[in-house]
Motif scaffolding. Structure first.
Motif, PDB file in Angstrom:
ATOM      1  N   GLU A 187     -20.428 -60.951  83.091  1.00  0.00           N
ATOM      2  CA  GLU A 187     -19.531 -60.825  84.237  1.00  0.00           C
ATOM      3  C   GLU A 187     -18.397 -61.833  84.196  1.00  0.00           C
ATOM      4  O   GLU A 187     -17.296 -61.582  84.659  1.00  0.00           O
ATOM      5  N   HIS A 188     -18.673 -63.025  83.621  1.00  0.00           N
ATOM      6  CA  HIS A 188     -17.669 -64.093  83.630  1.00  0.00           C
ATOM      7  C   HIS A 188     -17.097 -64.378  82.243  1.00  0.00           C
ATOM      8  O   HIS A 188     -16.519 -65.449  82.010  1.00  0.00           O
TER       9      HIS A 188
ATOM     10  N   LEU B  96     -16.512 -70.734  94.095  1.00  0.00           N
ATOM     11  CA  LEU B  96     -15.348 -70.655  93.225  1.00  0.00           C
ATOM     12  C   LEU B  96     -14.255 -71.525  93.843  1.00  0.00           C
ATOM     13  O   LEU B  96     -14.102 -71.549  95.063  1.00  0.00           O
TER      14      LEU B  96
ATOM     15  N   LEU C 290     -19.120 -66.387  97.638  1.00  0.00           N
ATOM     16  CA  LEU C 290     -19.483 -64.973  97.667  1.00  0.00           C
ATOM     17  C   LEU C 290     -20.164 -64.626  98.981  1.00  0.00           C
ATOM     18  O   LEU C 290     -21.046 -65.337  99.439  1.00  0.00           O
TER      19      LEU C 290
ATOM     20  N   HIS D 159     -20.271 -59.156  98.007  1.00  0.00           N
ATOM     21  CA  HIS D 159     -19.987 -59.601  96.640  1.00  0.00           C
ATOM     22  C   HIS D 159     -18.491 -59.852  96.420  1.00  0.00           C
ATOM     23  O   HIS D 159     -17.945 -59.620  95.338  1.00  0.00           O
TER      24      HIS D 159
ATOM     25  N   TYR E 183     -15.318 -62.872  97.189  1.00  0.00           N
ATOM     26  CA  TYR E 183     -15.139 -64.290  97.476  1.00  0.00           C
ATOM     27  C   TYR E 183     -14.286 -64.458  98.735  1.00  0.00           C
ATOM     28  O   TYR E 183     -13.288 -63.759  98.922  1.00  0.00           O
TER      29      TYR E 183
ATOM     30  N   GLU F  47      -9.918 -71.603  89.422  1.00  0.00           N
ATOM     31  CA  GLU F  47      -9.970 -70.298  88.777  1.00  0.00           C
ATOM     32  C   GLU F  47      -9.032 -69.329  89.485  1.00  0.00           C
ATOM     33  O   GLU F  47      -8.530 -69.614  90.577  1.00  0.00           O
TER      34      GLU F  47
ATOM     35  N   LEU G 196      -8.523 -65.393  90.905  1.00  0.00           N
ATOM     36  CA  LEU G 196      -9.218 -64.174  91.297  1.00  0.00           C
ATOM     37  C   LEU G 196      -8.544 -62.943  90.695  1.00  0.00           C
ATOM     38  O   LEU G 196      -7.351 -62.951  90.388  1.00  0.00           O
TER      39      LEU G 196
ATOM     40  N   LYS H  85     -13.971 -60.610  89.920  1.00  0.00           N
ATOM     41  CA  LYS H  85     -14.025 -61.637  90.977  1.00  0.00           C
ATOM     42  C   LYS H  85     -12.883 -61.347  91.950  1.00  0.00           C
ATOM     43  O   LYS H  85     -11.728 -61.626  91.657  1.00  0.00           O
TER      44      LYS H  85
ATOM     45  N   GLU I  24     -11.345 -60.851  96.247  1.00  0.00           N
ATOM     46  CA  GLU I  24     -11.413 -61.413  97.592  1.00  0.00           C
ATOM     47  C   GLU I  24     -11.261 -60.359  98.687  1.00  0.00           C
ATOM     48  O   GLU I  24     -11.293 -60.698  99.869  1.00  0.00           O
TER      49      GLU I  24
END
Length: 533
Positions: free
Chosen positions: A9-10, A46, A55, A59, A61, A103, A105, A133, A135
């Motif tokens: 995922e990352h 994050l 989160l 799911h 942010y 980081e 998004l 990732k 928002e």
């Protein structure tokens, strides 16, 4: 298995993660971490632009204080409430340290079953809701209606198109593109357009219905706050108060700055100069300074889409802000033009099919926007397509004065002294408390300027001019020769003819229009006012 899923995922190496976990356990590193480090290293957190995001159950942010503080509190020892508040402040302050990496998004939305993104080439990508990732959350899944003939032929589809055509005053394409900006908050595309939007309409036109439908689609059902409507309906406060600015942060899920019950703190419904400056900055993508509990003053990214829904056009103090206004005008009531079942708008916006159609249109037009040039965007949102007229920023008393004095276009005002014209306006309207500064700003909004002029052996300040020297000087000379009037002497009572009035400043209109009207900039000076707008 958990490490492998997290690594995929990352975009990380699962083996490196395993070694890092082993070393952390071996050397008991977790116990040595400060609270800020524990929060930062938590898989749910994050750091974005030095702001902590966590989160939530969808799911996605968010910087929503209740979600963020809930995570921080898990790492705090049992303490009194005052100590918890101080500890939260310390965590936020420590995370500003450069050792904590920020980081970025991903742009897009997560729905119950999808992760939805729009690529730079306009391609709409649909993936698992675990991917990316993000928002922003949406309550409906995306369906390509162009490939769903049943949905395309549905009554709901026809009703949505009919409703949007109605509320836009016939400017359906422009409204759809405006709504298409909602998913594109982080792309900087509105900085190319540099427009904010006025949704003007009679009471009962359906302005609130549109906002409510968008809320049904985008609002987080677990929160009581709106990601569409602003937390404060007074625009002058919402765009200048640091705490209210923070409340509308995009990191807290805000998608638009939508003022449905538009208000100001001014008697004449005016948007202040300070708020106007804020509008100019927001639609250009600039960050604002915000403040919140447990945090120092910090940069806040507000949604760049500003929509003001109102029954009457607001007065705008800054000409530069007024020039960036794009107006939709609806002159009819909702149920007179739109076939909503049983005339029940509340039930209609709760219809899942209606919501799916609206979301499809928003994503479709957003995908078109990302591939457009600045020139293409400027054509769509040109002043020719806006319902705004040259008199949109003029208050009713000044409109009545201009009409009564037979001042028919901006040309007629050229050569007049502003202070003398202002005194005439006050005497005519009996507005002894009228503001000279506001008066000047409204005259300026007609495309005119003010200049100190040397004429007929004297200097005159604040003479209304076009900026075209030949036109300005020629007209002043004509008025002196024929009527013996000057910028500071708008009325000549010494003549034996009828009393001289302001309408005589229309003199030689046809001649000057022929001479100067071929110039695009000057031609606007000769366009007649439409006092019925």
């Amino acid at each position: 298995m958990v490490l492998q899923i997290w690594a995929v995922e990352h975009d990380m190496d699962a083996n490196k993660l395993a070694k890092k976990l082993y070393n952390t356990l071996k050397y008991n590193a977790l116990r040595k971490q400060i609270i800020a480090e524990k929060v930062y290293n938590d898989p749910r957190s994050l750091l974005v632009d030095n702001q902590l995001m966590v989160l939530n159950d969808h799911h996605i942010y968010t910087a929503e204080p209740t979600i963020v503080n809930s995570l921080i509190d898990q790492f705090l020892p049992n303490s009194k409430f005052d100590n918890i508040i101080n500890a939260r402040k310390n965590v936020h302050a420590q995370l500003v340290d450069s050792k904590f990496e920020n980081e970025v998004l991903d742009d897009g939305f997560k729905s119950p079953h999808q992760s939805i993104t729009i690529e730079s080439d306009g391609d709409i990508q649909i993936a698992s809701p675990l991917i990316g990732k993000m928002e922003n959350y949406v309550n409906v899944d995306y369906i390509d209606i162009d490939k769903d003939s049943k949905l395309k032929a549905s009554e709901e589809y026809k009703q949505v198109i009919q409703f949007l055509t109605h509320i836009s005053g016939g400017k359906l394409e422009q409204l759809l593109y405006m709504l298409g900006f909602i998913p594109l908050q982080n792309t900087g595309i509105l900085a190319k357009v540099r427009r904010f939007f006025i949704l003007l309409g009679v009471p009962g036109a359906g302005k609130t219905v549109l906002a409510s439908l968008l809320e049904k689609i985008f609002n987080n059902t677990q929160n009581n706050t709106s990601c569409i409507l602003t937390s404060e309906s007074n625009i002058n406060k919402a765009l200048t108060d640091p705490n209210l600015i923070d409340a509308n942060d995009t990191k807290k899920g805000q998608l638009t700055l939508w003022f449905d019950d538009f208000q100001t703190d001014s008697q004449n419904n005016a948007i202040s100069s300070k708020a106007g400056t804020a509008i100019n900055g927001i639609i250009s993508g600039k960050t604002m300074s915000g403040a919140a509990k447990f945090q120092q003053y910090h940069d806040v990214k507000l949604p760049s889409l500003i929509v003001i829904a109102t029954n009457a056009l607001p007065q705008i103090r800054q000409v530069g802000t007024a020039d960036r206004m794009f107006v939709f005008n609806c002159n009819a009531k909702l149920y007179d033009e739109v076939d909503i079942p049983n005339d029940d708008a509340a039930a209609w916006i709760n219809n899942p099919t209606v919501q799916k159609v609206m979301f499809y249109l928003i994503i479709k037009y957003a995908s078109k926007l990302v591939t457009m040039s600045k020139q293409e965007l400027s054509v769509i949102f040109s002043q020719e397509n806006s319902a705004q007229s040259s008199l949109s920023n003029i208050n009713s008393s000044l409109l009545e004065f201009l009409e009564a004095q037979h001042i028919t276009c901006p040309f007629d005002l050229i050569g007049m002294g502003t202070s003398d014209l202002f005194e005439t306006y006050k005497n005519h309207t009996h507005m002894v408390t009228a503001s000279y500064r506001t008066f000047k700003e409204q005259i300026k909004s007609l495309g005119l300027k003010f200049q100190r002029k040397h004429f007929n052996g004297n200097y005159y300040s604040n003479v209304i001019v076009s900026g075209n020297k030949a036109l300005d000087n020629g007209k002043m000379k004509d008025m002196l020769t024929k009527y013996a009037v000057l910028p500071d002497k708008l009325f000549n009572y010494e003549t034996t003819d009828d009393t001289y009035t302001l309408q005589h400043w229309h003199e030689n209109f046809v001649i000057y229009r022929e001479e100067q009207g071929k110039n695009k900039q000057n031609s606007k000076l000769f366009v007649p006012f439409n006092f019925n707008d």
